[in-house]
Scaffold this motif. Structure first.
Motif, PDB file in Angstrom:
ATOM      1  N   HIS A  21       0.849  -1.204   0.000  1.00 32.50           N
ATOM      2  CA  HIS A  21       0.000   0.000   0.000  1.00 32.50           C
ATOM      3  C   HIS A  21       0.878   1.246   0.000  1.00 32.50           C
ATOM      4  CE1 HIS A  21      -3.699   2.296   1.804  1.00 32.50           C
ATOM      5  NE2 HIS A  21      -2.969   3.075   1.032  1.00 32.50           N
ATOM      6  N   HIS A  23       1.630   5.073  -2.621  1.00 37.02           N
ATOM      7  CA  HIS A  23       1.026   5.934  -3.651  1.00 37.02           C
ATOM      8  C   HIS A  23       2.128   6.534  -4.516  1.00 37.02           C
ATOM      9  CE1 HIS A  23      -3.017   5.672  -1.998  1.00 37.02           C
ATOM     10  NE2 HIS A  23      -2.453   5.744  -0.798  1.00 37.02           N
ATOM     11  N   GLU A 136      -7.168   1.629  -2.191  1.00 39.92           N
ATOM     12  CA  GLU A 136      -7.652   1.434  -0.853  1.00 39.92           C
ATOM     13  C   GLU A 136      -9.130   1.797  -0.794  1.00 39.92           C
ATOM     14  OE1 GLU A 136      -6.253   4.588   2.043  1.00 39.92           O
ATOM     15  OE2 GLU A 136      -5.064   5.205   0.302  1.00 39.92           O
ATOM     16  N   ASP A 267       2.184   3.609   3.079  1.00 36.27           N
ATOM     17  CA  ASP A 267       1.158   4.536   2.576  1.00 36.27           C
ATOM     18  C   ASP A 267       1.812   5.843   2.116  1.00 36.27           C
ATOM     19  OD1 ASP A 267      -1.326   5.487   1.907  1.00 36.27           O
ATOM     20  OD2 ASP A 267      -2.066   5.698   3.956  1.00 36.27           O
TER      21      ASP A 267
HETATM   22 ZN   LIG Z   1      -3.226   5.173   1.022  1.00 38.16          ZN
END
Ligand SMILES: [Zn+2]
Ligand SMILES: [Zn+2]
Length: 320
Positions: A21, A23, A136, A267
Motif C-alpha cells: 500500500h 502511492h 484502498e 502509505d
Molecule cells: Zn493510502
C-alpha cells in the motif's frame, strides 16, 4: 499469478520485499474534482512529476523493493499511464488498483447505483485495465456511511467475481484525539461487511490497523483470527502514532503466533519523504522500519516471511 500492470508474474519470481500500500500517483487530500467543486485551484502534487517518480521508484528498487501496489484509483487522481511509465522505466513491478476511496471522493453515480451494478463496473474495469487489486477502499469517519457500506459490499462482490485482493482504509488517529472518536472496532466492522458480501478472507487486508493505539494488538489479533491480513501500512507516519508503538504492537501480534497475517507498508503520500527532499524515500518500510523490528528481536527469516511471502500470498490470484 500476481497481476502487475505490465504482465502476470509468478509470485515465486518476485524475490524480495513487496510493499502492498503506497502511492506513486495521487493528489491528496484535495483532488481535481474536489477543488473544482469548491471553486479552488487544483493543487500541485509531488507525483505530478513522473520523471521524479520513476527516479524515486528506481531508488526504492535499489533499496531492495521488488514490487509496489499503488493504492489509488480515479477518485484520488491516480493516473494509470503514469504508473505504466514508472513500471516500465524503474524495473520495479507495479500493481495498480481499482475502487472508490471514501464518501467525499465518490462520484455522484454511487448514490444511485446498486452494489451489484458497482461490482460489475469494478470487475469490468479491473479486467480491461489489468488491475491487480481493489484498494484502498475507505471510510471517512468512524462509522461507515450508507454509501460507504454499499461500496464495501460492491468490492466484496467484485472480489468474489475476480479473485483480486482487497485492502482497506479507516480513520484511526493513533495517539491523536478525534472528535467524534473513532470506535476501536471500526476495522472489525469493515470485515463484517466484506464477509457478508462474500469476499475471500485470504485475499483481504484490513488496513491502517497500526494507527490504532492498541498496545496489546487486540483488534489486530481478532482480525487475524478471522483469516484476514492485518495492514501495518502507515509505518513511518510518526505524527499519527510513533513507530516504537507499532513495533510493540507487532511483537504482541507475533507472540500470538499470527506471523502469517501481517503485511507492512508505508502509505507513501508525502513529497517531503522523497529522497530528493532529504527523506527516506519510498522504500522506508525496508530501510527504516524493518531494522527497528530486527533490533527488537525479529529474526531475518521472520522479516522475510512478512515482507516477501505474506504479500505474495495476498496478491496471488488465478488469472481471469
Ligand atoms: Zn493510502
Ligand atoms: Zn488510507
Amino acid at each position: 499469478m500476481i497481476r502487475t500492470l505490465l504482465k502476470d508474474v509468478p509470485p515465486g519470481t518476485i524475490d524480495g520485499p513487496i510493499l502492498f500500500h503506497e502511492h506513486l500517483s495521487i493528489r491528496y487530500p484535495l483532488t481535481k474534482a474536489l477543488a473544482d467543486a469548491q471553486g479552488r485551484p487544483v493543487p500541485v502534487s509531488f507525483s505530478d512529476d513522473v520523471d521524479l517518480m520513476v527516479a524515486e521508484t528506481k531508488a526504492a528498487g535499489a533499496d531492495g523493493v521488488r514490487c509496489i501496489v499503488d493504492g489509488g484509483h480515479p477518485d484520488m487522481d491516480r493516473d494509470l499511464a503514469a504508473l505504466k511509465r514508472i513500471a516500465a522505466e524503474s524495473g520495479v513491478h507495479i500493481v495498480a488498483s481499482g475502487g472508490f476511496y471514501m464518501q467525499r471522493n465518490y462520484p455522484a453515480e454511487i448514490a444511485t447505483r446498486s452494489a451489484d451494478q458497482i461490482a460489475d463496473e469494478l470487475a469490468r474495469d479491473a479486467r480491461a485495465q489489468r488491475l491487480g487489486a481493489f484498494g484502498e477502499i475507505g471510510q471517512q469517519g468512524g462509522v461507515l456511511t450508507d454509501d460507504e457500506r454499499k461500496v464495501f459490499t460492491a468490492v466484496a462482490l467484485a472480489q468474489a467475481r475476480t479473485g483480486l485482493p482487497v485492502f482497506t482504509h479507516n480513520a484511526y488517529t493513533g495517539v491523536r484525539a478525534a472528535n467524534p472518536p473513532v470506535p476501536m472496532d471500526a476495522a472489525l466492522k469493515q470485515l463484517d461487511v466484506l464477509e457478508a458480501g462474500g469476499a475471500d478472507v485470504k485475499h483481504v487486508a484490513i488496513g491502517h490497523v497500526c494507527c490504532l493505539d492498541d498496545p496489546k494488538a487486540e483488534i489486530a489479533r481478532q482480525l487475524a483470527k478471522r483469516g484476514v491480513f492485518v495492514g501495518f501500512d502507515r509505518v513511518g507516519i510518526n505524527a499519527i502514532i510513533p513507530d516504537e508503538k507499532r513495533v510493540a504492537m507487532i511483537l504482541a501480534f507475533l507472540e500470538a503466533g499470527l506471523v502469517d497475517h501481517l503485511l507492512l507498508s508505508s502509505d507513501f503520500a508525502n513529497g517531503r519523504s522523497l529522497k530528493k527532499n532529504g527523506g527516506p524515500g519510498i522504500g522506508l518500510t525496508v530501510t527504516a522500519f524493518a531494522p527497528m523490528l530486527a533490533k527488537a528481536g525479529v529474526s531475518d527469516a521472520t522479516l522475510r516471511h512478512i515482507l516477501v511471502d505474506n504479500p505474495r500470498r495476498f496478491l496471488a490470484v488465478v488469472p481471469i
